[in-house]
Design a protein around this motif. Structure first.
Motif, short mmCIF file in Angstrom:
data_model
loop_
_atom_site.label_atom_id
_atom_site.label_comp_id
_atom_site.label_asym_id
_atom_site.label_seq_id
_atom_site.Cartn_x
_atom_site.Cartn_y
_atom_site.Cartn_z
N ARG A 136 -22.61 8.08 62.06
CA ARG A 136 -24.09 7.95 61.76
C ARG A 136 -25.29 8.16 62.28
NH1 ARG A 136 -25.25 2.48 59.60
NH2 ARG A 136 -26.93 3.10 60.78
N TYR A 137 -26.31 8.04 61.39
CA TYR A 137 -27.31 8.86 61.79
C TYR A 137 -27.99 8.25 63.02
CZ TYR A 137 -30.29 5.09 60.77
OH TYR A 137 -31.15 4.16 60.53
N ASP A 138 -27.90 7.39 63.75
CA ASP A 138 -29.18 6.86 64.98
C ASP A 138 -28.02 6.95 65.46
OD1 ASP A 138 -26.71 4.99 63.96
OD2 ASP A 138 -28.73 3.58 63.53
N ARG A 139 -27.03 7.80 66.22
CA ARG A 139 -25.91 7.58 67.05
C ARG A 139 -25.93 9.16 67.57
NH1 ARG A 139 -20.23 5.37 66.53
NH2 ARG A 139 -19.80 6.62 68.31
N ASP A 140 -25.31 9.87 68.11
CA ASP A 140 -25.41 11.15 68.56
C ASP A 140 -24.47 12.02 68.48
OD1 ASP A 140 -25.84 13.35 71.04
OD2 ASP A 140 -24.14 12.50 71.54
N PHE A 143 -17.12 9.73 56.78
CA PHE A 143 -18.56 9.27 55.97
C PHE A 143 -19.38 9.72 57.11
CE2 PHE A 143 -15.10 7.02 54.11
CZ PHE A 143 -15.25 6.26 52.71
N CYS A 144 -20.53 10.12 55.99
CA CYS A 144 -21.48 10.53 56.68
C CYS A 144 -22.69 9.66 56.60
CB CYS A 144 -21.97 12.10 56.57
SG CYS A 144 -21.08 12.76 57.44
N ASP A 145 -23.09 8.45 57.74
CA ASP A 145 -24.17 7.92 56.88
C ASP A 145 -25.51 7.91 57.67
OD1 ASP A 145 -21.63 6.54 55.91
OD2 ASP A 145 -22.19 4.61 56.97
N GLY A 146 -26.52 7.71 56.89
CA GLY A 146 -28.30 7.64 56.95
C GLY A 146 -28.51 6.67 56.67
N PHE A 147 -29.74 5.89 57.14
CA PHE A 147 -30.66 5.18 57.03
C PHE A 147 -29.83 4.13 55.72
CE2 PHE A 147 -33.32 7.53 54.35
CZ PHE A 147 -34.03 7.13 53.82
N VAL A 148 -29.96 4.97 54.23
CA VAL A 148 -29.48 4.41 53.02
C VAL A 148 -28.37 2.84 53.73
CG1 VAL A 148 -27.85 5.54 52.28
CG2 VAL A 148 -29.49 3.60 50.62
N HIS A 149 -27.66 2.81 54.82
CA HIS A 149 -26.61 2.56 54.75
C HIS A 149 -27.22 1.24 55.38
CE1 HIS A 149 -23.81 5.00 52.75
NE2 HIS A 149 -24.23 6.10 52.83
N PHE A 181 -22.45 14.58 69.03
CA PHE A 181 -21.13 14.04 70.10
C PHE A 181 -20.33 13.28 70.55
CE2 PHE A 181 -24.25 18.53 70.52
CZ PHE A 181 -22.74 19.35 70.32
N GLU A 182 -21.21 12.78 70.62
CA GLU A 182 -20.81 11.45 70.54
C GLU A 182 -19.28 10.43 69.28
OE1 GLU A 182 -21.45 6.35 70.87
OE2 GLU A 182 -22.70 7.56 71.76
N HIS A 183 -19.45 10.85 68.76
CA HIS A 183 -18.56 10.41 67.71
C HIS A 183 -17.78 11.74 67.78
CE1 HIS A 183 -21.43 7.96 65.46
NE2 HIS A 183 -22.33 8.63 64.49
N ILE A 184 -17.83 12.76 68.23
CA ILE A 184 -17.06 13.88 68.40
C ILE A 184 -15.76 13.52 69.08
CG2 ILE A 184 -16.27 16.48 68.87
CD1 ILE A 184 -19.11 17.10 67.10
#
Length: 79
Positions: A60-64, A27-33, A66-69
């Motif tokens: 999440r949109y507010d995290r890096d 899931f790719c969460d933008g600010f609406v989440h 590459f950190e997720h990857i």
């Protein structure tokens, strides 16, 4: 690369942004989440997926990115 994009899942009813067979939902969460009602809906849906044997990864949109990857090399490979 994911196996499917916007694949519908019947129970719990949701559409992950990306799906890796056999059971990984991205899931790719933008600010609406960040809205309280959406936070609760996301929590319930994602808990339901986990209970049914899915692995859930949230980007999440507010995290890096590459950190997720880097946290999931078994899914995304090594960067």
């Amino acid at each position: 690369m994911p196996d499917e994009v916007q694949q519908s899942i019947a129970e719990p009813r949701c559409i992950p942004d990306f799906f890796y067979a056999p059971n990984i939902c991205i899931f790719c969460d933008g600010f609406v989440h960040d809205q309280p009602q959406q936070i609760e809906q996301d929590r319930a849906t994602r808990e339901g997926l986990v209970k049914r044997g899915y692995r859930v990864i949230v980007i999440r949109y507010d995290r890096d990115l590459f950190e997720h990857i880097w946290q999931h090399p078994d899914v995304f490979g090594r960067a």
